[in-house]
Design an enzyme around this catalytic site. Structure first.
Site, PDB file in Angstrom:
ATOM      1  N   THR A  92       3.422  -7.895  -1.333  1.00 46.10           N
ATOM      2  CA  THR A  92       2.113  -7.640  -1.942  1.00 46.10           C
ATOM      3  C   THR A  92       2.140  -8.054  -3.397  1.00 46.10           C
ATOM      4  OG1 THR A  92       0.598  -5.885  -2.681  1.00 46.10           O
ATOM      5  CG2 THR A  92       2.881  -5.257  -2.333  1.00 46.10           C
ATOM      6  N   TYR A 140       3.839   3.200  -4.181  1.00 46.28           N
ATOM      7  CA  TYR A 140       3.618   2.145  -3.184  1.00 46.28           C
ATOM      8  C   TYR A 140       4.310   0.854  -3.593  1.00 46.28           C
ATOM      9  CZ  TYR A 140       1.285  -1.886  -1.126  1.00 46.28           C
ATOM     10  OH  TYR A 140       1.038  -3.101  -0.532  1.00 46.28           O
TER      11      TYR A 140
END
Length: 331
Positions: A123, A147
Site C-alpha cells: 500500500t 495499519y
C-alpha cells in the site's frame, strides 16, 4: 495456470477475480469463513463468472488452511488484509495477526509447495507523508499508523523470503484505489453515499491532504500485468496514476458531477491523530511502465473525473446504495 486470490471477497479482490476469470484463468478464490456462507462481493458478480470459481473458505491467519488452499496452485495473488486505518488505532493486534502473520503463512507455504510466483499486495501508506514527490519505490518507509506499520512488516517479511530462500515474491504497491464496491470507510464512497442519500451538509475529515487516486480498473490491470513477466521477481512496483489531488478538490469534483450544492462539516471522529495523518501521496509510476508495460488509463484530472463518474453511477444504483449506511461513520 491455477491462480489463488486471497481476499477475493473484498473490493479490489473481487474485481481482480472477476477479471481473471474473464481472461480465461483458472481461479481459486480464498474468502473469509463465516457462518452465513457469504462470499462477500463475489456474491454479487455476474452469475456466469461466479459459477466458474473454485471457492475456498478459510482464514488467512490459519497456516493449515492457507497451505491447503494453495495446494495445486501455480500463482498466489495475496490481497487478504485488514486495511481500515482508524480501526487499526484501537485494534492493532488484529492487524499484526492478519497482515503480518497472514503474509508469513503465504510465503512459508509458497516455499514448501514450490509455488511459481507470489504477488504480495502492499500500500502507498507505507511511505507515510511524502518526503519527495513523485514518490519512487526508493522512498523511505514510515509507519504512521498501526495499519501502515503492519504492512511495512508484511512487505519486509515477504521480501526476506525472496532474499533468504529465493521464494519467487514480487510486491505490487497500489496507491489509493477507488471504484465500485469500495467500503464507505474510504473517502470517495463516503462523499458519494452521503450526497446520494440526500445529505448536503457532509461530515468529513481533513480536506487538505493530497492523494494519488487510482481507478480500480487500472489497479486490476496492474495486478494482471505481473502474470505476464518474470522480470519483476524481488521487485517492488508502484501502481499509481501520477496525479496528485487534494481531498477538498475531490469533494468538489464529486459534488459537481452529482449536481449537488454542499457544505462540509469537519467531524473530529474522522480526523487522524496529527502525526499519523499522511499529508501527501503522489506516485511515480515509471517503474511500472518500464517493467510491466503498464500505464493508467484513467490518468490526470480528465481520467480522474471519468473514474469518479463511473463510480457515482454504480453507487447511485438503488440496489447498490442500499448496502451502505451513509448515516453513520464507517470506521
Amino acid at each position: 495456470m491455477k491462480i489463488l486470490v486471497t481476499g477475493a471477497d473484498g473490493f479490489i479482490g473481487s474485481h481482480l477475480t472477476e477479471a481473471l476469470i474473464q481472461a480465461g484463468y483458472d481461479v481459486r478464490a480464498f474468502v473469509l469463513y463465516n457462518s452465513f456462507n457469504t462470499w462477500g462481493w463475489l456474491d454479487h458478480i455476474d452469475k456466469t463468472v461466479r459459477e466458474q470459481l473454485d471457492v475456498f473458505t478459510g482464514d488467512i491467519r490459519d497456516p493449515f488452511g492457507v497451505k491447503q488452499a494453495m495446494q495445486g496452485c501455480d500463482v498466489v495473488m495475496h490481497l487478504a488484509a485488514l486495511i481500515a486505518i482508524p480501526y487499526s488505532y484501537h485494534s492493532p493486534a488484529t492487524y499484526v495477526e492478519t497482515n503480518i502473520n497472514g503474509t508469513l503463512n503465504i510465503v512459508q507455504a509458497a516455499r514448501d509447495l514450490g509455488i511459481q510466483k507470489v504477488i504480495h499486495t502492499s500500500t502507498s501508506e507505507v511511505y507515510g507523508t511524502a518526503r519527495f514527490v513523485p514518490i519512487t519505490e526508493q522512498h523511505p518507509l514510515q509507519g504512521q499508523s498501526p495499519y501502515s506499520a503492519t504492512k511495512i512488516g508484511a512487505d519486509q517479511l515477504a521480501m526476506s523470503f525472496y532474499q533468504a530462500f529465493n521464494t519467487p515474491v514480487t510486491i505490487i504497491r497500489p496507491f489509493n484505489t477507488y471504484g465500485a464496491r469500495q467500503s464507505a470507510r474510504a473517502v470517495i464512497p463516503t462523499i458519494i453515499t452521503q450526497i446520494a442519500n440526500g445529505k448536503r451538509q457532509l461530515k468529513l475529515g481533513a480536506l487538505h491532504p493530497t492523494r494519488d487516486f487510482n481507478y480500480v480498473r487500472d489497479t486490476v490491470r496492474g495486478f494482471m500485468a505481473f502474470l505476464k513477466t518474470d522480470k519483476c521477481l524481488g521487485e517492488v512496483i508502484n501502481i499509481g496514476s501520477n496525479y496528485e489531488v487534494s481531498i477538498g478538490d475531490t469533494v468538489r469534483y464529486i459534488a459537481e458531477l452529482m449536481h449537488a450544492e454542499i457544505h462540509i462539516e469537519e467531524e473530529s471522529a474522522r480526523l487522524r491523530p496529527q502525526k499519523s495523518e499522511v499529508e501527501r501521496l503522489w506516485a511515480d509510476n515509471q517503474k511500472a511502465h518500464d517493467l510491466l508495460d503498464w500505464q493508467p488509463e484513467y490518468a490526470g484530472v480528465t481520467g480522474f473525473k471519468r473514474g469518479l463518474q463511473e463510480t457515482i453511477e454504480w453507487f447511485t444504483n438503488p440496489d447498490n446504495l442500499k448496502r451502505y449506511k451513509a448515516d453513520i461513520y464507517n470506521l
